[in-house]
Scaffold this motif. Structure first.
Motif, mmCIF file in Angstrom:
data_model
loop_
_atom_site.group_PDB
_atom_site.id
_atom_site.type_symbol
_atom_site.label_atom_id
_atom_site.label_comp_id
_atom_site.label_asym_id
_atom_site.label_seq_id
_atom_site.Cartn_x
_atom_site.Cartn_y
_atom_site.Cartn_z
ATOM 1 N N ARG A 153 0.845 -1.128 0.004
ATOM 2 C CA ARG A 153 -0.009 0.095 -0.049
ATOM 3 C C ARG A 153 0.843 1.276 -0.073
ATOM 4 N N LEU A 154 0.547 2.083 -0.861
ATOM 5 C CA LEU A 154 1.314 3.458 -0.836
ATOM 6 C C LEU A 154 0.370 4.520 -0.613
ATOM 7 N N GLN A 155 0.387 5.379 0.190
ATOM 8 C CA GLN A 155 -0.282 6.469 0.819
ATOM 9 C C GLN A 155 0.454 7.782 1.255
ATOM 10 N N ARG A 156 -0.362 9.048 0.542
ATOM 11 C CA ARG A 156 0.064 10.146 0.888
ATOM 12 C C ARG A 156 -0.625 10.554 2.396
ATOM 13 N N VAL A 157 0.002 10.894 3.479
ATOM 14 C CA VAL A 157 -0.558 11.092 4.759
ATOM 15 C C VAL A 157 -0.197 12.774 4.807
ATOM 16 N N ARG A 158 -1.322 13.344 5.380
ATOM 17 C CA ARG A 158 -1.380 14.705 5.611
ATOM 18 C C ARG A 158 -1.897 14.861 7.142
ATOM 19 N N ALA A 159 -1.282 15.278 8.035
ATOM 20 C CA ALA A 159 -1.807 15.283 9.533
ATOM 21 C C ALA A 159 -1.399 16.557 10.486
ATOM 22 N N ARG A 160 -2.178 16.866 11.116
ATOM 23 C CA ARG A 160 -1.899 17.667 12.210
ATOM 24 C C ARG A 160 -2.143 17.111 13.542
ATOM 25 N N LEU A 161 -0.885 17.036 14.312
ATOM 26 C CA LEU A 161 -0.765 16.086 15.442
ATOM 27 C C LEU A 161 -0.351 17.049 16.624
ATOM 28 N N GLY A 162 -1.017 17.547 17.641
ATOM 29 C CA GLY A 162 -0.550 18.322 18.499
ATOM 30 C C GLY A 162 0.336 19.656 18.127
ATOM 31 N N GLY A 163 -0.325 20.168 16.972
ATOM 32 C CA GLY A 163 -0.073 21.264 16.584
ATOM 33 C C GLY A 163 1.114 21.324 15.602
ATOM 34 N N THR A 164 1.492 20.194 15.251
ATOM 35 C CA THR A 164 2.677 19.993 14.194
ATOM 36 C C THR A 164 2.017 19.427 12.940
ATOM 37 N N GLY A 165 2.191 19.984 11.880
ATOM 38 C CA GLY A 165 1.847 19.186 10.365
ATOM 39 C C GLY A 165 2.805 18.306 10.186
ATOM 40 N N HIS A 166 2.118 17.079 9.810
ATOM 41 C CA HIS A 166 3.018 15.806 9.209
ATOM 42 C C HIS A 166 2.457 15.730 7.778
ATOM 43 N N HIS A 167 3.580 15.657 7.009
ATOM 44 C CA HIS A 167 3.310 15.160 5.494
ATOM 45 C C HIS A 167 4.121 14.198 5.091
ATOM 46 N N TYR A 168 3.759 13.236 4.660
ATOM 47 C CA TYR A 168 4.643 12.218 4.414
ATOM 48 C C TYR A 168 3.962 11.091 3.219
#
Lengths: 154, 280
Positions: B230-245
Motif C-alpha cells: 500500500r502506498l499512501q500520502r498522509v497529511r496530518a496535524r498532531l498536537g499542533g505540528t503538521g506531518h506530511h509524508y
C-alpha cells in the motif's frame, strides 16, 4: 555395514554394531558452524556494500544460493570458501573468526598429540593379534572397562 | 553527517564522516533488522559496533587513531565507511536546492479524513504504486526490491538483504511491525525509525494521537489481511505540528504464507514537521 557418509558415528559398548546418525538440515536445522561461516559471509558482504545479487553474479550463482550459504542451509565447500575469500578480500580464516566462542576451544596441541600416539599404539597392539576371536574379546573387554569406568565416575 | 568524538578526548583529529546519517542509531537499526531476519551473529556484530561507539566516542573517528586505539581495536572487524552510503542517484535530497521533490500522484477519490475535537486531523489518500518514480527514489527502490523478492523467494523477512535497505537510504525512516497477532491492538513495532519524530512507541496503538493511532492500525491491518502493498500520502496535524509524508507498507510472509511482518518506509514531504499556528 554400508559406507559411512555420516557426520557422527556412535558405537554401542556391548556389540560390534555401529549405528550411524546423519545430521540433516530439515530435521536438525543448519549446522552451527555453517551458520557461523554464513554469518561472517553476510557481515563482510554488507561491510563492503555488496548485495547478494552482486556476489552471486561473481560466483556464477543465483542470489537465492547466496542466501542459502548465509543462513547455513547450504554448506560452503573449500573451493567456494577460497573463492569467497578472494572476492570479499579477506583471508579464508576470517570465516572462522570467533568460532571458538561458539563451539568451545580446540584441545591443546600437546594433549591432542598424546591422544593420537596412544590411539596408534592401541591400534597397533590390537591388529597384532592374529586370531579374530581374541581381537573381538579384547574389544569387548575394553568396551566393558570403558562403560564401568563411566559408571564409576558417576 | 559529521560527528566529533564526544565521550573521549581525541586531540588534533578532524571530524570525520560517520558510517551514515544516524551513526549508532543506524547500526542499532541494522542490528535489529538482522536479528529479526534470524542472523543473530551479524546482529551482535552491529550492536557491538554501536555500543563501542557509545562507550568510547565515535567509532569511525577511532579507526583513524594511532597505536593505542589500534591495539584496542584488535579483533574488531571494521565497518567500511563507504559501505552504507547510498548511490548518488538514490539520494532523495540530491537536488541543487536541497529541497525534496514530492512524489507525483494522481488525485484519488479515496480520501479518508478524520479529526477530533482537539484540532488534530489525519488525511490519508491512496496513491497508485505505479506512480513511484523507480530506483531513483527511496520508496521506488524499496518497492522494486520487494517486487523482486516476492517474485523469486518466499518473501519472508529472512530473505531481506540489508544492503538494499542501505542503498535505498531509508534506514532511519523504516518501521518493522510485527502483525502476527490477529488482534490489531497487539501489533508491535519491532523497529521504529529513529529519524521519525513521533517518539518511540512500542505499539501502533500507543502512537501520540488516538485518531492517528486508529488509522495507522487500520492501514496496517488492511495490508496484513490482503497481503497487498500500500502506498499512501498522509497529511496530518498532531498536537499542533503538521506531518506530511508518503508511506509505503510492504508485507512479509511467515512460513505458512500469512503476513507476519510489515516493512513500513516513510518519506517526508515538503512542509512536514512545521508547527501550525491555530486561530486561537
Amino acid at each position: 555395514l554400508s559406507k559411512p557418509t555420516v557426520d557422527s558415528v556412535e558405537s554401542t559398548p556391548d556389540s560390534n554394531v555401529f549405528s550411524f546418525k546423519r545430521r540433516t538440515v530439515a530435521v536438525d536445522g543448519p549446522d552451527p558452524i555453517d551458520r557461523h561461516v554464513g554469518g561472517q559471509l553476510r557481515l563482510r558482504r554488507a561491510q563492503i556494500g555488496m548485495t547478494q545479487v552482486d556476489l552471486g553474479s561473481k560466483l556464477g550463482l543465483s542470489f537465492q544460493a547466496v542466501q542459502k550459504y548465509e543462513n547455513g542451509e547450504n554448506r560452503v565447500s573449500a573451493s567456494r570458501l577460497y573463492q569467497l575469500a578472494r572476492i570479499l578480500e579477506v583471508s579464508p580464516a576470517y570465516f572462522f573468526d570467533g568460532l571458538e566462542e561458539l563451539v568451545g576451544a580446540a584441545p591443546a596441541v600437546g594433549s591432542a598429540e598424546l591422544a593420537r600416539k596412544e590411539a596408534s599404539l592401541v591400534l597397533g597392539a590390537y591388529y597384532a593379534i592374529s586370531d579374530p576371536r581374541l581381537r573381538a574379546a579384547c574389544l569387548l573387554i575394553m568396551s566393558r572397562m570403558g562403560a564401568s569406568a563411566e559408571g564409576g565416575e558417576r | 553527517m559529521t560527528v566529533t568524538p564526544h565521550s573521549r578526548e581525541v586531540p588534533a583529529l578532524p571530524p570525520v564522516a560517520c558510517v551514515a546519517d544516524g551513526g549508532c542509531s543506524y547500526l542499532r537499526a541494522l542490528s535489529t533488522i538482522e536479528r529479526l531476519a534470524g542472523f543473530d551473529q551479524t546482529a551482535h556484530s552491529y550492536a557491538a559496533a554501536a555500543s563501542r561507539c557509545q562507550r568510547l566516542g565515535c567509532w569511525a573517528a577511532e579507526k583513524r587513531e594511532d597505536a593505542d586505539a589500534q591495539s584496542d581495536m584488535s579483533g574488531v572487524q571494521p565497518i567500511a565507511l563507504d559501505s552504507v552510503r547510498q548511490p548518488r542517484n538514490c539520494s532523495p535530497t540530491a537536488t541543487l536546492t536541497g529541497a525534496v521533490a514530492p512524489i507525483p500522484f494522481i488525485r484519488s477519490a479515496m480520501v479518508d479524513a478524520v479529526s477530533d475535537g482537539n484540532g488534530n486531523y489525519v488525511e490519508r489518500r491512496a496513491v497508485r504504486l505505479e506512480t513511484l518514480p523507480g530506483r531513483s527514489d527511496p520508496l521506488g527502490y524499496l518497492y522494486e526490491y520487494w517486487c523482486g523478492l516476492r517474485a523469486e523467494t518466499a518473501c519472508q523477512f529472512s530473505n531481506i538483504d540489508p544492503v538494499h535497505l542501505m542503498r535505498a537510504g531509508v534506514m532511519g525512516k523504516l518501521h518493522v511491525v510485527d502483525v502476527s497477532s490477529s488482534d490489531p491492538a497487539e501489533f508491535r513495532f519491532d523497529l521504529f525509525g529513529y529519524a521519525v519524530p513521533l517518539g518511540r512507541p512500542e505499539r501502533p496503538r500507543t502512537l501520540p494521537v488516538q485518531i492517528y493511532a486508529d488509522t495507522t492500525i487500520r492501514d496496517y491491518n488492511t495490508v496484513r489481511l490482503t497481503g497487498v502493498p500500500r502506498l499512501q500520502r498522509v497529511r496530518a496535524r498532531l498536537g499542533g505540528t503538521g506531518h506530511h509524508y508518503t508511506r509505503l507498507i510492504l508485507p512479509f510472509m511467515d512460513p505458512k504464507g500469512g503476513v507476519a511482518r510489515l516493512l513500513v518506509a516513510i518519506r517526508q514531504e515538503p512542509g512536514s514537521g512545521v508547527k501550525i499556528e491555530t486561530a486561537n
